[in-house]
Design a protein around this motif. Structure first.
Motif, PDB file in Angstrom:
ATOM      1  N   ILE A 178       0.961  -1.207   0.017  1.00  0.00           N
ATOM      2  CA  ILE A 178      -0.017  -0.084  -0.072  1.00  0.00           C
ATOM      3  C   ILE A 178       0.978   1.237   0.084  1.00  0.00           C
ATOM      4  CG2 ILE A 178      -1.898   1.228   1.176  1.00  0.00           C
ATOM      5  CD1 ILE A 178      -2.719  -1.376   2.412  1.00  0.00           C
ATOM      6  N   MET A 179       0.810   1.969  -1.092  1.00  0.00           N
ATOM      7  CA  MET A 179       1.532   3.274  -1.032  1.00  0.00           C
ATOM      8  C   MET A 179       0.679   4.436  -1.114  1.00  0.00           C
ATOM      9  SD  MET A 179       4.867   2.225  -1.783  1.00  0.00           S
ATOM     10  CE  MET A 179       5.718   0.734  -1.948  1.00  0.00           C
ATOM     11  N   LEU A 180       1.422   5.476  -0.539  1.00  0.00           N
ATOM     12  CA  LEU A 180       0.880   6.842  -0.803  1.00  0.00           C
ATOM     13  C   LEU A 180       1.826   7.738  -1.536  1.00  0.00           C
ATOM     14  CD1 LEU A 180      -0.213   7.802   3.165  1.00  0.00           C
ATOM     15  CD2 LEU A 180      -1.474   7.043   1.276  1.00  0.00           C
ATOM     16  N   LEU A 181       0.998   8.088  -2.730  1.00  0.00           N
ATOM     17  CA  LEU A 181       1.802   8.909  -3.409  1.00  0.00           C
ATOM     18  C   LEU A 181       1.698  10.366  -3.264  1.00  0.00           C
ATOM     19  CD1 LEU A 181       1.665   6.097  -4.572  1.00  0.00           C
ATOM     20  CD2 LEU A 181       1.349   7.127  -7.093  1.00  0.00           C
ATOM     21  N   ASN A 182       2.741  11.098  -3.568  1.00  0.00           N
ATOM     22  CA  ASN A 182       2.584  12.633  -3.521  1.00  0.00           C
ATOM     23  C   ASN A 182       3.331  12.885  -4.891  1.00  0.00           C
ATOM     24  OD1 ASN A 182       1.821  12.631  -0.991  1.00  0.00           O
ATOM     25  ND2 ASN A 182       3.791  12.817   0.138  1.00  0.00           N
ATOM     26  N   ALA A 183       2.506  13.845  -5.512  1.00  0.00           N
ATOM     27  CA  ALA A 183       2.951  14.333  -6.901  1.00  0.00           C
ATOM     28  C   ALA A 183       2.870  15.896  -7.069  1.00  0.00           C
ATOM     29  CB  ALA A 183       1.980  13.652  -7.913  1.00  0.00           C
ATOM     30  N   ARG A 184       3.855  16.221  -8.006  1.00  0.00           N
ATOM     31  CA  ARG A 184       4.002  17.743  -7.918  1.00  0.00           C
ATOM     32  C   ARG A 184       4.412  17.885  -9.578  1.00  0.00           C
ATOM     33  NH1 ARG A 184       2.419  17.700  -3.503  1.00  0.00           N
ATOM     34  NH2 ARG A 184       3.298  18.841  -1.595  1.00  0.00           N
ATOM     35  N   LYS A 185       3.603  19.105  -9.998  1.00  0.00           N
ATOM     36  CA  LYS A 185       4.074  19.281 -11.300  1.00  0.00           C
ATOM     37  C   LYS A 185       5.131  20.491 -11.295  1.00  0.00           C
ATOM     38  CE  LYS A 185      -0.107  20.476 -13.085  1.00  0.00           C
ATOM     39  NZ  LYS A 185      -1.174  20.757 -14.068  1.00  0.00           N
ATOM     40  N   VAL A 186       6.102  20.458 -12.173  1.00  0.00           N
ATOM     41  CA  VAL A 186       7.165  21.622 -12.204  1.00  0.00           C
ATOM     42  C   VAL A 186       7.030  22.102 -13.630  1.00  0.00           C
ATOM     43  CG1 VAL A 186       9.468  22.202 -12.124  1.00  0.00           C
ATOM     44  CG2 VAL A 186       8.804  20.311 -10.827  1.00  0.00           C
ATOM     45  N   LEU A 187       6.553  23.555 -13.743  1.00  0.00           N
ATOM     46  CA  LEU A 187       6.324  24.291 -14.852  1.00  0.00           C
ATOM     47  C   LEU A 187       7.489  25.246 -14.817  1.00  0.00           C
ATOM     48  CD1 LEU A 187       2.502  24.930 -14.477  1.00  0.00           C
ATOM     49  CD2 LEU A 187       3.518  23.040 -15.510  1.00  0.00           C
ATOM     50  N   TYR A 188       7.931  25.496 -16.183  1.00  0.00           N
ATOM     51  CA  TYR A 188       9.046  26.326 -16.409  1.00  0.00           C
ATOM     52  C   TYR A 188       8.567  27.516 -17.069  1.00  0.00           C
ATOM     53  CZ  TYR A 188      11.941  22.046 -15.760  1.00  0.00           C
ATOM     54  OH  TYR A 188      12.608  20.816 -15.126  1.00  0.00           O
ATOM     55  N   ASP A 189       9.189  28.612 -16.757  1.00  0.00           N
ATOM     56  CA  ASP A 189       8.683  29.953 -17.158  1.00  0.00           C
ATOM     57  C   ASP A 189       8.849  30.358 -18.473  1.00  0.00           C
ATOM     58  OD1 ASP A 189       7.870  30.344 -14.566  1.00  0.00           O
ATOM     59  OD2 ASP A 189       9.764  31.463 -14.081  1.00  0.00           O
ATOM     60  N   GLU A 190       9.985  29.787 -19.076  1.00  0.00           N
ATOM     61  CA  GLU A 190      10.196  30.277 -20.434  1.00  0.00           C
ATOM     62  C   GLU A 190      10.025  29.062 -21.364  1.00  0.00           C
ATOM     63  OE1 GLU A 190      14.159  31.649 -20.366  1.00  0.00           O
ATOM     64  OE2 GLU A 190      13.982  33.285 -18.858  1.00  0.00           O
ATOM     65  N   SER A 191       9.523  27.866 -20.939  1.00  0.00           N
ATOM     66  CA  SER A 191       9.163  27.058 -22.143  1.00  0.00           C
ATOM     67  C   SER A 191       7.629  26.426 -21.664  1.00  0.00           C
ATOM     68  CB  SER A 191      10.173  26.059 -22.140  1.00  0.00           C
ATOM     69  OG  SER A 191      10.306  25.189 -20.876  1.00  0.00           O
ATOM     70  N   ASP A 192       7.351  25.486 -22.678  1.00  0.00           N
ATOM     71  CA  ASP A 192       6.117  24.733 -22.439  1.00  0.00           C
ATOM     72  C   ASP A 192       6.438  23.431 -21.689  1.00  0.00           C
ATOM     73  OD1 ASP A 192       4.567  26.903 -23.632  1.00  0.00           O
ATOM     74  OD2 ASP A 192       4.701  26.067 -25.331  1.00  0.00           O
ATOM     75  N   THR A 193       7.662  23.186 -21.435  1.00  0.00           N
ATOM     76  CA  THR A 193       7.858  21.795 -21.151  1.00  0.00           C
ATOM     77  C   THR A 193       7.535  21.739 -19.517  1.00  0.00           C
ATOM     78  OG1 THR A 193      10.280  22.773 -20.231  1.00  0.00           O
ATOM     79  CG2 THR A 193       9.844  21.511 -22.485  1.00  0.00           C
ATOM     80  N   MET A 194       7.182  20.609 -19.134  1.00  0.00           N
ATOM     81  CA  MET A 194       6.769  20.184 -17.851  1.00  0.00           C
ATOM     82  C   MET A 194       7.387  18.971 -17.174  1.00  0.00           C
ATOM     83  SD  MET A 194       2.897  19.467 -16.600  1.00  0.00           S
ATOM     84  CE  MET A 194       3.032  17.911 -17.133  1.00  0.00           C
ATOM     85  N   ALA A 195       7.626  18.866 -15.576  1.00  0.00           N
ATOM     86  CA  ALA A 195       8.262  17.907 -15.056  1.00  0.00           C
ATOM     87  C   ALA A 195       7.247  17.580 -13.907  1.00  0.00           C
ATOM     88  CB  ALA A 195       9.482  17.953 -14.562  1.00  0.00           C
ATOM     89  N   ILE A 196       7.071  16.118 -13.859  1.00  0.00           N
ATOM     90  CA  ILE A 196       6.214  15.613 -12.504  1.00  0.00           C
ATOM     91  C   ILE A 196       7.190  14.896 -11.722  1.00  0.00           C
ATOM     92  CG2 ILE A 196       4.444  14.037 -12.013  1.00  0.00           C
ATOM     93  CD1 ILE A 196       3.340  14.401 -14.755  1.00  0.00           C
ATOM     94  N   LEU A 197       7.174  15.313 -10.400  1.00  0.00           N
ATOM     95  CA  LEU A 197       7.776  14.843  -9.334  1.00  0.00           C
ATOM     96  C   LEU A 197       6.857  13.731  -8.570  1.00  0.00           C
ATOM     97  CD1 LEU A 197       9.783  17.825  -7.784  1.00  0.00           C
ATOM     98  CD2 LEU A 197      10.631  16.407  -9.600  1.00  0.00           C
ATOM     99  N   LEU A 198       7.289  12.704  -8.372  1.00  0.00           N
ATOM    100  CA  LEU A 198       6.394  11.646  -7.850  1.00  0.00           C
ATOM    101  C   LEU A 198       7.274  10.933  -6.773  1.00  0.00           C
ATOM    102  CD1 LEU A 198       3.577  10.401  -8.492  1.00  0.00           C
ATOM    103  CD2 LEU A 198       4.684   8.680  -9.862  1.00  0.00           C
ATOM    104  N   ALA A 199       6.560  10.782  -5.467  1.00  0.00           N
ATOM    105  CA  ALA A 199       7.299  10.410  -4.106  1.00  0.00           C
ATOM    106  C   ALA A 199       6.401   9.346  -3.811  1.00  0.00           C
ATOM    107  CB  ALA A 199       7.334  11.348  -3.209  1.00  0.00           C
ATOM    108  N   PHE A 200       6.963   8.219  -3.288  1.00  0.00           N
ATOM    109  CA  PHE A 200       6.256   6.983  -2.842  1.00  0.00           C
ATOM    110  C   PHE A 200       6.507   6.794  -1.348  1.00  0.00           C
ATOM    111  CE2 PHE A 200       7.269   6.900  -7.259  1.00  0.00           C
ATOM    112  CZ  PHE A 200       6.070   6.309  -7.889  1.00  0.00           C
ATOM    113  N   ARG A 201       5.586   6.480  -0.494  1.00  0.00           N
ATOM    114  CA  ARG A 201       5.827   6.117   0.673  1.00  0.00           C
ATOM    115  C   ARG A 201       5.019   4.974   1.218  1.00  0.00           C
ATOM    116  NH1 ARG A 201       3.609   8.499   5.753  1.00  0.00           N
ATOM    117  NH2 ARG A 201       2.653  10.040   4.466  1.00  0.00           N
TER     118      ARG A 201
END
Length: 360
Positions: free
Chosen positions: A103-126
């Motif tokens: 049984i995992m608890l997931l914490n997710a965050r979106k990282v948006l860059y100011d000067e581009s349309d790219t995006m990253a997702i941070l995913l932590a598992f507990r």
């Protein structure tokens, strides 16, 4: 015109980011907008038994032969997260091929860059598998305890009902026998036994009102007990007022049983012997005082008392024997005093040991 960050600094930034990711003790992933793995922490590889070469650049759902292709995780990444910047405590319950049920608890965050349309997702598992197991075990124990408590309440109620019925049957038989016998002495003893059975029933009835509470307010208990005794035992031919004065305090229900039986026995004796002839303003007083761990019970009447040439004896009648035995259970001593003003019995628990029963 903005300056371009030197390649050396970018490399250093990447090294720092990788070091931070590897320092996190819990599994951690960095995903791109297409949900491919950009970085994974060392703990992710160790816990989920996957190879770095088969992880970097791979689609998350394809990792470990599809072990992360979980419907709940798809809901998080494809439905919930696009509308939110962050999501905390999203629970995933899954059977993983290499490590089994987790049984995992997931914490997710979106990282948006100011000067581009790219995006990253941070995913932590507990991993909260053990914690959930403990919680479920506690919940099961609590449910079992509640069920046992309910069963005990049913059994206690059944026992109370049976005891009350049994006492009533015994009392009725004694009363019928008393009416049927021709011997006055036998009738007297049967009536005496009937009254004592009724005294036990009275104590039982008032304790039943506490619904199994272990600690009982002594003043309220004595008030109700004496009121019940007065209603059932005082006749119109000789009205007697019973008064109760008590310090405030809680006593164990086991002690209340013995105390109630003592009070009942002493009131019965007073009603039987204190007022052989009609007396105006006949009264019985019950007084209970508390001094830390010690206590004193006094039951007195303003009746005829006892003749001076016939002092109370330690081996007296049945009532004296009952009171002495109950007082011994309470580690208390009994004192009797008689005079023109009436008769009084004191039952006291004190630090100094004194004879169990003595005459005044």
């Amino acid at each position: 015109m903005p300056t371009t960050l030197p390649v050396r600094n970018l490399e250093e930034a990447n090294l720092l980011a990788q070091a931070i990711v590897n320092t996190i003790p819990e599994p951690f992933l960095v995903l791109d907008a297409d949900l491919r793995v950009l970085e994974a922490s060392r703990s992710f590889y160790e816990i989920f038994k996957v190879d770095p070469a088969e992880t970097q650049g791979c689609l998350l759902y394809a990792l470990g032969h599809g072990q992360w292709d979980i419907p709940a995780l798809r809901v998080l990444l494809e439905t919930i997260l696009p509308d939110r910047v962050a999501m905390d405590g999203f629970e995933v319950d899954h059977e993983f091929p290499a490590i089994g049920h987790r049984i995992m608890l997931l914490n997710a965050r979106k990282v948006l860059y100011d000067e581009s349309d790219t995006m990253a997702i941070l995913l932590a598992f507990r991993d909260v598998t053990e914690r959930r197991a403990i919680e479920h075990e506690k919940a099961a124990l609590l449910e079992r305890s509640e069920e046992l408590r309910r069963q005990n309440e049913v059994l206690l109620e059944e026992m109370r009902h049976r005891v009350a019925n049994s006492l009533q049957i015994i009392a009725s038989i004694l009363l019928l026998k008393a009416r049927a016998v021709s011997s006055d002495e036998t009738r007297f003893h049967l009536q005496d036994a009937h009254q004592r059975v009724m005294s036990v029933a009275a104590v039982q009835q008032h304790l039943d009102m506490t619904d199994g509470i272990d600690q009982i307010e002594v003043g309220i208990y004595l008030d109700k007990l004496c009121a019940g005794l007065g209603t059932s035992m005082i006749g119109d031919d000789q009205p007697v007022v019973i008064t109760v004065a008590s310090d405030t305090g809680m006593i164990p229900s086991a002690k209340a049983v013995s105390l109630g039986l003592i009070v009942t026995e002493l009131i019965i004796n007073a009603l039987k012997y204190a007022f052989p002839d009609h007396r105006d303003q006949a009264a019985i007083a019950v007084r209970y005082t508390i001094d830390q761990d010690d206590w004193t019970l006094i039951v007195s009447d303003n009746g005829v008392g006892k003749a001076a040439d016939k002092p109370p004896k330690a081996d007296g009648g049945l009532g004296t024997t009952i009171v002495a035995a109950l007082a011994k259970q309470l580690d208390a001593q009994v004192t009797m005093a008689t005079g023109p003003a009436g008769f009084a019995v004191t039952v006291a628990r004190v630090a100094a040991a004194t004879p169990l029963l003595r005459a005044a």
